[in-house]
Design an enzyme around this catalytic site. Structure first.
Site, mmCIF file in Angstrom:
data_model
loop_
_atom_site.group_PDB
_atom_site.id
_atom_site.type_symbol
_atom_site.label_atom_id
_atom_site.label_comp_id
_atom_site.label_asym_id
_atom_site.label_seq_id
_atom_site.Cartn_x
_atom_site.Cartn_y
_atom_site.Cartn_z
ATOM 1 N N HIS A 64 9.414 -3.729 3.079
ATOM 2 C CA HIS A 64 8.922 -3.814 1.700
ATOM 3 C C HIS A 64 10.134 -4.062 0.765
ATOM 4 O O HIS A 64 9.881 -5.170 -0.035
ATOM 5 C CB HIS A 64 8.342 -2.656 1.069
ATOM 6 C CG HIS A 64 7.093 -2.096 1.932
ATOM 7 N ND1 HIS A 64 6.936 -0.929 2.507
ATOM 8 C CD2 HIS A 64 5.677 -2.723 2.081
ATOM 9 C CE1 HIS A 64 5.658 -0.867 3.202
ATOM 10 N NE2 HIS A 64 5.071 -1.738 2.609
ATOM 11 N N MET A 88 0.679 -1.080 0.095
ATOM 12 C CA MET A 88 -0.044 0.175 -0.013
ATOM 13 C C MET A 88 0.926 1.138 -0.095
ATOM 14 O O MET A 88 0.365 2.289 0.178
ATOM 15 C CB MET A 88 -0.866 0.014 1.200
ATOM 16 C CG MET A 88 -1.885 -1.329 1.008
ATOM 17 S SD MET A 88 -3.481 -0.939 1.970
ATOM 18 C CE MET A 88 -2.945 -0.813 3.630
ATOM 19 N N GLY A 89 2.245 0.991 -0.336
ATOM 20 C CA GLY A 89 3.144 2.279 -0.435
ATOM 21 C C GLY A 89 3.671 2.736 0.695
ATOM 22 O O GLY A 89 3.613 1.813 1.914
ATOM 23 N N GLN A 93 -2.795 -12.152 8.102
ATOM 24 C CA GLN A 93 -2.710 -12.020 6.779
ATOM 25 C C GLN A 93 -2.220 -13.045 5.769
ATOM 26 O O GLN A 93 -2.889 -13.469 4.793
ATOM 27 C CB GLN A 93 -2.405 -10.603 6.396
ATOM 28 C CG GLN A 93 -2.634 -10.149 4.887
ATOM 29 C CD GLN A 93 -2.178 -8.754 4.616
ATOM 30 O OE1 GLN A 93 -2.975 -7.926 4.581
ATOM 31 N NE2 GLN A 93 -0.741 -8.418 4.332
ATOM 32 N N ASP A 106 2.410 -9.205 8.893
ATOM 33 C CA ASP A 106 1.203 -9.434 9.118
ATOM 34 C C ASP A 106 0.679 -10.958 9.076
ATOM 35 O O ASP A 106 0.361 -11.456 8.261
ATOM 36 C CB ASP A 106 0.549 -8.692 7.869
ATOM 37 C CG ASP A 106 0.635 -7.243 7.867
ATOM 38 O OD1 ASP A 106 0.073 -6.388 8.628
ATOM 39 O OD2 ASP A 106 1.803 -6.647 7.492
ATOM 40 N N ARG A 125 2.687 2.838 9.059
ATOM 41 C CA ARG A 125 1.964 3.564 9.970
ATOM 42 C C ARG A 125 2.910 4.099 10.908
ATOM 43 O O ARG A 125 2.701 5.198 11.661
ATOM 44 C CB ARG A 125 0.799 2.945 10.822
ATOM 45 C CG ARG A 125 -0.264 2.562 9.923
ATOM 46 C CD ARG A 125 -1.193 1.899 10.645
ATOM 47 N NE ARG A 125 -2.421 1.781 9.761
ATOM 48 C CZ ARG A 125 -2.666 0.804 9.152
ATOM 49 N NH1 ARG A 125 -1.982 -0.161 8.900
ATOM 50 N NH2 ARG A 125 -4.035 0.650 8.486
ATOM 51 N N GLN A 147 -10.314 -2.862 2.537
ATOM 52 C CA GLN A 147 -9.958 -3.665 3.658
ATOM 53 C C GLN A 147 -9.890 -2.611 5.019
ATOM 54 O O GLN A 147 -9.505 -2.913 6.142
ATOM 55 C CB GLN A 147 -8.627 -4.223 3.416
ATOM 56 C CG GLN A 147 -7.275 -3.165 3.237
ATOM 57 C CD GLN A 147 -6.204 -3.773 2.756
ATOM 58 O OE1 GLN A 147 -6.148 -4.426 1.772
ATOM 59 N NE2 GLN A 147 -5.081 -4.063 3.598
HETATM 60 P P1 AMP Z 1 1.449 -3.005 3.596
HETATM 61 O O1 AMP Z 1 2.150 -1.875 2.449
HETATM 62 O O2 AMP Z 1 1.575 -2.535 4.919
HETATM 63 O O3 AMP Z 1 0.277 -3.261 2.981
HETATM 64 O O4 AMP Z 1 2.441 -4.148 3.157
HETATM 65 C C1 AMP Z 1 2.872 -4.805 2.273
HETATM 66 C C2 AMP Z 1 3.516 -5.987 2.299
HETATM 67 O O5 AMP Z 1 4.677 -5.847 3.080
HETATM 68 C C3 AMP Z 1 2.776 -7.042 3.369
HETATM 69 O O6 AMP Z 1 2.989 -8.314 2.750
HETATM 70 C C4 AMP Z 1 3.442 -6.922 4.667
HETATM 71 O O7 AMP Z 1 3.140 -8.108 5.741
HETATM 72 C C5 AMP Z 1 4.899 -6.543 4.187
HETATM 73 N N1 AMP Z 1 5.542 -5.940 5.351
HETATM 74 C C6 AMP Z 1 5.150 -4.906 5.989
HETATM 75 N N2 AMP Z 1 5.842 -4.390 7.156
HETATM 76 C C7 AMP Z 1 6.977 -5.336 6.867
HETATM 77 C C8 AMP Z 1 8.011 -5.436 7.794
HETATM 78 N N3 AMP Z 1 8.437 -4.778 8.669
HETATM 79 N N4 AMP Z 1 8.739 -6.596 7.606
HETATM 80 C C9 AMP Z 1 8.622 -7.392 6.365
HETATM 81 N N5 AMP Z 1 7.539 -7.228 5.624
HETATM 82 C C10 AMP Z 1 6.646 -6.266 5.859
#
Ligand code: AMP
Length: 281
Positions: free
Chosen positions: A37, A30-31, A155, A152, A189, A61
């Site tokens: 990421h 989600m950027g 998820q 997550d 966040r 979501q």
């Molecule tokens: P999001 O942009 O928050 O929807 O996350 C996109 C992807 O990045 C999802 O698969 C998350 O689980 C993963 N992600 C987010 N934060 C982390 C982190 N600290 N370490 C590893 N993967 C992450």
């Protein structure tokens, strides 16, 4: 890296790569990109010739409109960041591209008991939204592999169930949580934490580490959970939950079967920011 906004163009591109026998990895995001990421991108590039990253803040979501409106958006910076990674495609669809028939009357997935525990209990409908967007994205990208973060945890289990339900041939690769040096799990966040909150936030990881140690030395789940909640509350967090669960089903673990993999999961507010984290035991 090429930037594609239209689903049909991405479909054509992927089709050409497939015809050349190239594996495609997919990293949906989600950027407001951070090192967590980028680690997914790196892992994908070690396994796949093509790595598609999507940035799409999925409205279905979010269970709190305020959270959706305030979700950090740093697209210019994200593009620059991705340019220096192994990503080969950035997919930037609009809401209309993903939901051409609007946002109401969307399909429902039978996710089983995993949908209503933990995050599902506090964010009703959240995982339906996750599945609605993931199924659409996977339909467009048709990747061989899908890279998601253990950060997550629930998820990952939900998406694994979605792949099973839809008979998808995409392989889900779960990647370890990337943390700041003080232990705080990286998250988009975190950008919204005040400097003072940012200093307090690593307590979540300290609490998880402590709870893991206690469980490994034979402590009872209920006692460990109570102690963890107290630690957070004393420090001014407002926990939604701290749960110790069976790592495969997320149901309460049988305390007699301490050798089975367990996971400690937490969601807690610091001010108006909701942080989640987990640790495998
Ligand atoms: P999001 O942009 O928050 O929807 O996350 C996109 C992807 O990045 C999802 O698969 C998350 O689980 C993963 N992600 C987010 N934060 C982390 C982190 N600290 N370490 C590893 N993967 C992450």
């Amino acid at each position: 890296m090429i930037i594609i906004t239209k689903p049909s163009l991405l479909e054509e591109y992927i089709e050409r790569q497939r015809a050349l026998g190239r594996l495609t990895g997919f990293v949906p995001t989600m950027g407001a990109l951070h090192a967590g990421h980028l680690d997914l991108v790196r892992t994908s590039a070690t396994q796949c010739r093509e790595t598609v990253v999507s940035i799409f803040v999925n409205p279905t979501q979010f269970t709190d409109q305020g959270d959706f409106n305030k979700y950090p958006k740093t697209i210019e910076k994200d593009i620059l960041t991705l340019e220096s990674t192994a990503a080969t495609v950035l997919f930037l669809p609009s809401v209309e591209d993903i939901y051409p028939n609007g946002l109401s009357g969307l399909e429902h997935y039978d996710l089983g008991p995993i949908e209503t525990v933990l995050e599902g209990r506090f964010r009703k409908g959240h995982f339906q939204g996750v599945c609605q967007v993931m199924n659409r994205l996977l339909h467009i990208v048709r990747s061989d592999r899908l890279f998601m973060g253990q950060k997550d945890y629930q998820q990952c289990l939900v998406v694994s169930r979605l792949l099973e339900l839809t008979g998808s041939s995409t392989l889900l690769i779960r990647c370890p949580t990337v943390r700041d040096p003080d232990g705080l799990a990286m998250s988009s966040r975190n950008l919204r934490l005040t400097p003072e909150q940012r200093l307090r936030a690593p307590l979540i990881y300290q609490m998880l580490t402590e709870a893991k140690k206690d469980l490994q030395s034979g402590a009872d789940s209920t006692d460990t959970q109570r102690k963890a909640l107290e630690t957070l509350e004393k420090a001014g967090f407002r926990p939604d939950y701290v749960e110790i669960a069976d790592a495969l089903t997320l149901q309460p673990p049988h305390d007699q079967e301490k050798q089975l993999p367990r996971v400690i999961l937490v969601a807690a507010f610091l001010g108006e920011i909701r942080l989640i984290d987990n640790l495998l035991v």
